[in-house]
Design an enzyme around this catalytic site. Structure first.
Site, short mmCIF file in Angstrom:
data_model
loop_
_atom_site.label_atom_id
_atom_site.label_comp_id
_atom_site.label_asym_id
_atom_site.label_seq_id
_atom_site.Cartn_x
_atom_site.Cartn_y
_atom_site.Cartn_z
N LYS A 195 14.31 6.81 9.17
CA LYS A 195 15.12 5.60 9.25
C LYS A 195 15.31 4.98 7.86
O LYS A 195 14.35 4.75 7.13
CB LYS A 195 14.41 4.58 10.16
CG LYS A 195 14.41 5.02 11.62
CD LYS A 195 15.82 4.96 12.14
CE LYS A 195 15.96 5.39 13.57
NZ LYS A 195 17.36 5.57 13.96
N SER B 83 0.80 -1.24 0.00
CA SER B 83 0.00 0.00 0.00
C SER B 83 0.83 1.27 0.00
O SER B 83 0.45 2.28 0.57
CB SER B 83 -0.96 0.05 1.21
OG SER B 83 -1.74 -1.09 1.25
N GLU C 131 -32.49 -11.50 -8.16
CA GLU C 131 -31.22 -11.72 -7.46
C GLU C 131 -31.48 -11.82 -5.95
O GLU C 131 -30.78 -12.52 -5.23
CB GLU C 131 -30.25 -10.56 -7.76
CG GLU C 131 -28.89 -10.70 -7.10
CD GLU C 131 -27.91 -9.60 -7.46
OE1 GLU C 131 -28.31 -8.63 -8.13
OE2 GLU C 131 -26.75 -9.70 -7.03
N ILE D 256 6.86 -14.85 -0.60
CA ILE D 256 7.12 -16.11 -1.30
C ILE D 256 6.47 -16.08 -2.69
O ILE D 256 7.07 -16.46 -3.69
CB ILE D 256 6.56 -17.30 -0.48
CG1 ILE D 256 7.39 -17.47 0.79
CG2 ILE D 256 6.57 -18.59 -1.31
CD1 ILE D 256 6.88 -18.54 1.73
N GLU D 257 5.24 -15.59 -2.72
CA GLU D 257 4.46 -15.65 -3.97
C GLU D 257 5.07 -14.88 -5.13
O GLU D 257 4.88 -15.24 -6.28
CB GLU D 257 3.08 -15.03 -3.73
CG GLU D 257 2.14 -15.90 -2.96
CD GLU D 257 0.84 -15.17 -2.67
OE1 GLU D 257 0.86 -13.93 -2.54
OE2 GLU D 257 -0.18 -15.86 -2.58
N CYS E 52 -25.32 0.38 -12.32
CA CYS E 52 -25.47 -1.07 -12.35
C CYS E 52 -26.53 -1.52 -11.35
O CYS E 52 -27.71 -1.30 -11.58
CB CYS E 52 -24.12 -1.74 -12.16
SG CYS E 52 -24.08 -3.38 -12.90
N MET F 21 -28.93 1.21 -10.79
CA MET F 21 -30.00 1.39 -11.77
C MET F 21 -31.14 0.41 -11.48
O MET F 21 -32.32 0.76 -11.53
CB MET F 21 -29.50 1.13 -13.20
CG MET F 21 -30.65 1.15 -14.18
SD MET F 21 -30.37 0.21 -15.69
CE MET F 21 -31.61 -1.04 -15.57
N HIS G 267 -20.97 0.59 -16.30
CA HIS G 267 -20.09 1.26 -15.33
C HIS G 267 -19.33 2.42 -15.99
O HIS G 267 -18.20 2.24 -16.44
CB HIS G 267 -19.08 0.25 -14.77
CG HIS G 267 -19.70 -0.75 -13.86
ND1 HIS G 267 -19.86 -0.54 -12.51
CD2 HIS G 267 -20.25 -1.95 -14.11
CE1 HIS G 267 -20.47 -1.57 -11.97
NE2 HIS G 267 -20.72 -2.46 -12.92
N GLU H 177 -17.91 4.81 -14.66
CA GLU H 177 -16.74 5.25 -13.87
C GLU H 177 -15.42 4.72 -14.43
O GLU H 177 -14.37 5.31 -14.20
CB GLU H 177 -16.89 4.83 -12.40
CG GLU H 177 -16.82 3.33 -12.09
CD GLU H 177 -18.15 2.60 -12.20
OE1 GLU H 177 -19.07 3.13 -12.88
OE2 GLU H 177 -18.28 1.51 -11.61
N1 GLN Z 1 -25.78 -7.74 -8.95
C1 GLN Z 1 -26.24 -7.07 -10.12
C2 GLN Z 1 -26.17 -7.97 -11.35
O1 GLN Z 1 -25.48 -8.96 -11.34
C3 GLN Z 1 -25.46 -5.79 -10.37
C4 GLN Z 1 -24.01 -5.99 -10.61
C5 GLN Z 1 -23.18 -4.74 -10.42
O2 GLN Z 1 -23.63 -3.78 -9.82
N2 GLN Z 1 -21.96 -4.75 -10.90
O3 GLN Z 1 -26.79 -7.68 -12.34
#
Ligand code: GLN
Length: 535
Positions: free
Chosen positions: A189, A15, A403, A151-152, A379, A382, A505, A507
């Site tokens: 340090k 980080s 869902e 190690i990885e 997503c 919405m 998305h 963003e």
């Molecule tokens: N869980 C929701 C879906 O699978 C939205 C997924 C999300 O927000 N990335 O459609």
């Protein structure tokens, strides 16, 4: 000219901001007119971070080609123009998976399959693959996740050791380390850095440059000491003190001529790096006079990295609107009634999965809709806008997404297979970029100022198109549809200042120098709402 390779490793602590440092270095090199391709190597055994809990790993950054990748690729996107896709991120899991599959196919001709050379060869071939990137890169930058000594990460370090052996004149190793200040003795340090470099040497890699993360600027004698003990000349020991704003990192490194030192080391062009658009953006940010308060109604809020790109995109929208961004993190779980909602100028409901916090998100959305407060659903966000609208405007009391509730009378959000009454197609996610056509004169159309857009997806559930007419007749506009399949991609509440939900998305495609139009429009609407409140 053959390509040059820059390997970035990290020591002492995780980080430290290796991703940001790599992105900043790549930005400075691009400022010199060089083309940079970037690869992130992750030591964990998951094939990709798609299966990890956001608490474990933070955001999953999705690329156009549908790869679920490490969040550092989001930094690369925001800082650089480097093309990103499936080949930009490799995990140990992927590497071993490839090697084992080849072993099963009999590709190794009866040999014992070993970390050296089989795993290291696969790592090197993934690095070399970037030389074929369509941008024809001058520089391939490889960031190695984890901390030296883990190690990885050993096979990755061994691979870069071999890489340098094969082409010494083309490789540069930069090691990011930590130089702590110890308040009890009032000193910084250098010992952890010395040990970290010793560990590198033990592996056979001698860092050529060192970047020291520190709380405050380092005295010259500290730099000299690190130089002496680590065998790196003092001009190539750089400092990276904590900054209030991570967008300053390229400037901090440029002031110390890190970019020119890299050019000198790798015999690259000597042009001064021009990052004026970035500097202009920083000036705009510093001069912002207004403040906008956005409530983020989420459920991974203890771990801000889970919403990394969303929070960054909100900031970009604020910068574009000459305002400072104030975030209120509203834990969806804890919203049981309107009283639990802090007053904000706008609310953002981010993506997510599963039941937890769902009803809190629905409540926040209802509050925003009824009170004409801007609201942006992404997503899952919405889907929440659709569920709330169905319950409270269409009067479908128990409308839901399948869902969360498989037995709902009104599955307004459901799997495509459920909508078509076909067999489940395996429950795989819709991933990556799809083209979407926008409805003329909608809010989305106004924001984008174009009719066709391409946005990235990561979801399973969809708006249930059998309800389209009921929604449209009652004021929910479907303002974006997938160009090929007609799936609903954007919804807007008609008689509302700005309530927009997107199935994708946005963003992932926002940069501080190129803010995403929907975030700019959302922040603009939120500022207008704040202004109204003051009148
Ligand atoms: N869980 C929701 C879906 O699978 C939205 C997924 C999300 O927000 N990335 O459609």
């Amino acid at each position: 000219m053959s390509e040059k390779f820059i390997f970035i490793t990290g020591g002492v602590l995780s980080s430290l901001g290796k991703g940001l440092t790599s992105a900043s270095i790549a930005k400075l090199l691009e400022g010199k007119g060089l083309k940079v391709a970037i690869l992130k190597l992750d030591p964990y055994l998951n094939v990709d971070p798609g299966t990890m809990n956001p608490y474990e790993h933070g955001e999953v950054y999705v690329t156009d080609d549908g790869a679920e990748t490490d969040l550092d690729l989001g930094h690369y996107y925001r800082y650089t123009n480097s093309p990103l896709g499936r080949t930009s991120n490799a995990t140990s899991g992927q590497i071993y998976d490839t090697v084992i599959k080849r072993e099963r196919k009999g590709d190794y001709l009866g040999k014992t399959v070993q970390v050296i050379p089989h795993v290291t060869d696969e790592i090197k071939s993934r690095i070399r693959k970037l030389t074929q990137s369509k941008i024809k890169p001058d520089v391939i930058m490889v960031e190695i996740g984890g901390t030296v000594g883990d190690i990885e990460s050993q096979p990755f370090l061994e691979a870069i050791r071999q890489f340098r052996l094969e082409q010494p004149q083309n490789c540069l190793n930069i090691h990011l380390t930590y130089v702590p200040y110890l308040p009890s003795c009032g000193e910084v340090k250098t010992k952890p850095t010395q040990h970290s470099i010793q560990t590198m040497r033990g592996i056979g890699i001698i860092p050529d440059m060192i970047v020291c993360r520190c709380e405050q600027a380092l005295d010259k004698d500290v730099i000299n000491k690190i130089s002496l003990f680590c065998s790196v000349k003092s001009e190539w020991v750089f400092e990276l003190p904590d900054v209030d704003n991570v967008y300053q990192v390229p400037l901090v490194l440029k002031e110390q001529n890190l970019d020119d030192s890299i050019s000198e080391f790798l015999s690259l062009n000597k042009k001064a790096s021009n990052i004026s658009a970035w500097e202009k953006m920083l000036a705009k940010q510093n001069n912002a006079k207004k403040t906008v308060t956005i409530g983020v109604v989420g459920k991974y809020l203890d771990h801000k990295d889970a919403y990394k790109s969303v929070l960054e995109a909100l900031l970009h929208g604020a910068i574009e609107n000459d305002s400072k961004l104030k975030l209120e993190f509203l834990e969806a779980d804890k919203i049981k009634s309107i009283k639990d909602l802090k007053k904000c100028d706008g609310y953002l409901i981010p993506g997510g999965f599963g039941n937890r916090g769902y009803s809190g998100k629905v409540l926040a959305t209802k509050y925003a809709r009824e009170n004409n407060i801007p609201c942006f659903g992404i997503c899952l966000g919405m889907q929440v806008i659709v569920v709330e609208f169905a319950r409270n405007i269409l009067g479908f009391e128990n409308a839901h997404t399948t869902e969360v509730d498989l037995s709902t009378d009104h599955p307004v959000i459901s799997l495509l297979a459920e909508q078509n009454h076909t067999e489940d197609m395996g429950g795989t996610m819709r991933l990556g970029a799809y083209e979407c056509k926008l409805k003329t004169d909608s809010k989305a159309h106004k924001a984008y100022s174009k009719k066709k857009i391409s946005e990235r997806h990561r979801h399973r559930y969809e708006f249930n198109s059998t309800y389209t007419k009921e929604f449209e007749d009652n004021g929910l506009v479907i303002s974006g549809k997938d160009s090929k399949s007609d799936l609903c991609e954007i919804v807007e509440v008609k008689d509302h200042p700005w309530m927009v939900g997107v199935q994708f998305h946005p963003e992932f495609q926002s940069k501080p120098t190129e803010p995403h139009p929907l975030f700019t429009a959302f922040i603009n609407a939120s500022l207008k709402h704040a202004q109204k409140g003051k009148k």
